[in-house]
Design a protein around this motif. Structure first.
Motif, PDB file in Angstrom:
ATOM      1  N   SER A  55      -8.759   1.835  -4.065  1.00  0.00           N
ATOM      2  CA  SER A  55      -7.609   1.948  -3.189  1.00  0.00           C
ATOM      3  C   SER A  55      -8.073   2.347  -1.794  1.00  0.00           C
ATOM      4  O   SER A  55      -9.126   2.948  -1.619  1.00  0.00           O
ATOM      5  CB  SER A  55      -6.616   2.972  -3.737  1.00  0.00           C
ATOM      6  N   GLU A  99       0.839  -1.203   0.000  1.00  0.00           N
ATOM      7  CA  GLU A  99       0.000   0.000   0.000  1.00  0.00           C
ATOM      8  C   GLU A  99       0.875   1.254   0.000  1.00  0.00           C
ATOM      9  O   GLU A  99       0.459   2.309  -0.466  1.00  0.00           O
ATOM     10  CB  GLU A  99      -0.924  -0.037   1.220  1.00  0.00           C
ATOM     11  N   TYR A 130      -1.380  -5.948   0.983  1.00  0.00           N
ATOM     12  CA  TYR A 130      -1.664  -4.667   1.623  1.00  0.00           C
ATOM     13  C   TYR A 130      -2.629  -4.831   2.797  1.00  0.00           C
ATOM     14  O   TYR A 130      -3.105  -3.848   3.352  1.00  0.00           O
ATOM     15  CB  TYR A 130      -2.234  -3.658   0.612  1.00  0.00           C
TER      16      TYR A 130
END
Length: 168
Positions: free
Chosen positions: A95, A21, A128
């Protein structure tokens, strides 16, 4: 006025504590170590700051965002998003923090009457969601040189210049 260079912000975003990330931040760090940039280019660790980034965004004519983009493709898939892709792309909205960044870009336009042109250079992360770990996964680490190349291409296309640092 025609000779005035565009102000270019290269914004690495992401949370470096969540492994891949944080790839955007890691790319910007490495760009800063390996290259010297013209005065119209500013590198910035945007972290996951969202609305706090409004001032640097408003002050820019062009923004190159480097980020992890989750879109259910194989880890290491590289994306380039611009124009309407920024608003419409499922990848951009998926995201962990980018919805805040998209909202920030829109707020910049509302507040200042302008929004800089923008492009995202993104990569599909491998990991992530694990326990906090600051190292990138080997698969994503191996793609850093390509992400840097793409970011440099975007900088040059926007009117920025750079040269390798001689102290490396």
């Amino acid at each position: 006025m025609a000779d005035e260079k565009k102000s270019i912000l290269v914004l690495g975003v992401g949370n470096i504590l969540l492994r891949d990330e944080g790839v955007g931040v890691r790319v910007v760090e490495r760009l800063g170590r390996e290259f010297a940039f013209s005065d119209n280019v500013r590198l910035m660790d945007g972290g996951v700051r969202g609305m706090i980034l409004m001032d640097p965004i408003i002050e820019s004519d062009h923004v190159v965002i480097i980020d992890a983009v989750v879109n259910d493709h194989p880890p290491g898939t590289i994306y380039r998003l611009d124009g309407d892709d920024l608003r419409l792309s499922v990848a951009f909205k998926n995201s962990v923090h980018d919805m805040d960044l998209l909202e920030t870009m829109c707020c910049c336009e509302l507040i200042s009457g302008k929004r800089p042109s923008a492009v995202i250079v993104g990569i599909e992360p491998k990991d992530y969601q694990s326990d906090p770990l600051v190292e990138l996964s080997p698969e994503i680490e191996a793609k850093i040189p390509r992400l840097m190349e793409l970011a440099l291409e975007e900088i040059r296309a926007a009117g920025g210049d750079f040269a390798p640092r001689s102290d490396n």
